[in-house]
Design an enzyme around this catalytic site. Structure first.
Site, PDB file in Angstrom:
ATOM      1  N   SER A 168       0.852  -1.178   0.000  1.00 39.87           N
ATOM      2  CA  SER A 168       0.000   0.000   0.000  1.00 39.87           C
ATOM      3  C   SER A 168       0.890   1.231   0.000  1.00 39.87           C
ATOM      4  O   SER A 168       2.071   1.160   0.379  1.00 39.87           O
ATOM      5  CB  SER A 168      -0.891  -0.012   1.255  1.00 39.87           C
ATOM      6  OG  SER A 168      -1.486   1.248   1.482  1.00 39.87           O
ATOM      7  N   TYR A 190      -2.259  -0.805  11.194  1.00 42.07           N
ATOM      8  CA  TYR A 190      -2.170  -1.229   9.796  1.00 42.07           C
ATOM      9  C   TYR A 190      -0.949  -0.615   9.119  1.00 42.07           C
ATOM     10  O   TYR A 190      -0.201  -1.306   8.414  1.00 42.07           O
ATOM     11  CB  TYR A 190      -3.448  -0.831   9.059  1.00 42.07           C
ATOM     12  CG  TYR A 190      -3.462  -1.169   7.592  1.00 42.07           C
ATOM     13  CD1 TYR A 190      -3.767  -2.459   7.165  1.00 42.07           C
ATOM     14  CD2 TYR A 190      -3.188  -0.204   6.630  1.00 42.07           C
ATOM     15  CE1 TYR A 190      -3.786  -2.778   5.812  1.00 42.07           C
ATOM     16  CE2 TYR A 190      -3.207  -0.509   5.284  1.00 42.07           C
ATOM     17  CZ  TYR A 190      -3.510  -1.795   4.880  1.00 42.07           C
ATOM     18  OH  TYR A 190      -3.525  -2.101   3.534  1.00 42.07           O
ATOM     19  N   LYS A 240       2.243  -2.613   7.447  1.00 41.18           N
ATOM     20  CA  LYS A 240       2.644  -2.469   6.043  1.00 41.18           C
ATOM     21  C   LYS A 240       4.082  -1.983   5.930  1.00 41.18           C
ATOM     22  O   LYS A 240       4.822  -2.411   5.031  1.00 41.18           O
ATOM     23  CB  LYS A 240       1.688  -1.522   5.316  1.00 41.18           C
ATOM     24  CG  LYS A 240       0.320  -2.107   5.038  1.00 41.18           C
ATOM     25  CD  LYS A 240       0.402  -3.309   4.112  1.00 41.18           C
ATOM     26  CE  LYS A 240      -0.978  -3.850   3.756  1.00 41.18           C
ATOM     27  NZ  LYS A 240      -0.908  -5.043   2.873  1.00 41.18           N
TER      28      LYS A 240
END
Length: 345
Positions: free
Chosen positions: A149, A162, A166
């Protein structure tokens, strides 16, 4: 030089493992692989979503294998990989896509919740990669695609767990890539950095915000991500792929003016991630939303009307070699014309 297996890899008939395959990007990617005639192993927790995905894969022309697994359980992931090999003989491509998330200020996330997001999103990727390597390294071939991402490089407010996971995947993948290159291995690992996407995740995540969770615009359809993932699976020598103009803009801005971006996101990031209304359900952090008492959510979320079906940047990323050749030829033609004019005069 490209090995012979990489030339053949983009063709149909591969065995592909997709984690988080019951919905969203994983669901769209599974269908994209199936449309090429690949055998697709679908890994996720939710029964209803997996059943729906298997049906769509078969209708798209692929062969489906459903394996219910929690990616945070290393032993279960190893067992799932063995089931794939038992059914399909080998694993050619492994796509690490499973994740979990929470929308809340960091101080409102409990230690157990933060750990759970990290275990599913980051350690799930690590465990999936380890399981894939166990079967790929002896054959000295295969491609692992890490679904990343823009948030792998640029953290944003309200998604600390999150974003941290990542970022961790990014570092882990770089380390592993160096090791494989050092060994001269023909097993490849690459990463696809995605923009905001129209997936069901925004109705699945645990949300403690006043409003309903939503992606930061611009939003793209999951099929945009799926095309990039399928391409990366066939071109694993490339280090990573950036998908969507917003991803490129974010990563470039973070590289040049990260402090300014901090202030911009502090001012806009809270409102940009919320819609009016209440969040449906308790989230899927601990129990899948598409479990035995749930339903199949499919690949798309509730943002179809505002979502882009194409990304010119994603096309350029997949075809940068052709674009470069075209520009080189064009420049050569212009130079020849100018030289001709000079000779005539």
């Amino acid at each position: 030089m490209r090995g012979p297996w990489e030339t053949a890899l983009p063709g149909p008939g591969r065995t592909v493992v997709v984690t988080g395959a019951s919905g969203g990007v994983g669901r769209a990617a599974a269908l994209a692989f199936a449309a090429r005639g690949d055998r697709v192993a679908l890994l996720a927790r939710g029964r209803e979503g997996l059943a729906g995905a298997a049906d769509e894969v078969q209708r798209a022309g692929g062969e489906a294998l459903v394996v219910s697994v929690d990616m945070a359980d290393a032993k279960a992931v190893d067992d799932a990989a063995q089931k794939v090999v038992d059914a399909f003989v080998r694993i050619d491509v492994w796509v690490n896509n499973a994740f979990a998330g929470i929308y809340a200020p960091f101080t409102e996330v409990t230690p157990d919740e933060f750990r759970r997001v990290t275990e599913v999103t980051y350690l799930g990727c690590v465990f999936g990669t380890r399981a894939a390597l166990h079967h790929m390294l002896p054959r000295d071939r295969g491609t692992i695609v890490q679904v990343g991402s823009a948030l792998a490089y640029r953290g944003i407010p309200l998604q600390s767990a999150y974003c941290g996971a990542k970022h961790a995947i990014q570092g882990f993948n770089e380390s592993l890539r160096c090791e494989l290159l050092r060994e001269g291995s023909r097993v490849r690992t690459t990463m696809v950095q995605l923009p905001a996407l129209n997936t069901p995740q925004f109705d699945w995540v645990l949300n403690r915000l006043p409003g309903r969770a939503r992606p930061v615009a611009p939003v793209y359809q999951p099929e945009v991500a799926a095309r990039a993932i399928v391409h990366a699976a066939g071109h694993g020598r490339r280090r990573e792929y950036w998908v969507g103009g917003s991803t490129v803009a974010t990563l470039m801005a973070n590289a040049v003016v990260p402090g300014l971006l901090d202030r911009y996101l502090a001012r806009t990031g809270f409102e940009a991630q919320q819609d009016e209304g209440e969040q449906p359900g308790p989230g899927n952090l601990w129990t899948p939303a598409d479990g035995a008492r749930g339903r199949d959510f499919g690949a798309h979320g509730r943002f179809d009307e505002e979502s882009h079906r194409r990304s010119s940047q994603e096309w350029l990323s997949r075809n940068r070699g052709r674009v470069g050749q075209a520009l080189t030829i064009g420049a050569g033609v212009l130079a020849a014309r100018r030289l001709t004019r000079l000779v005539r005069h």
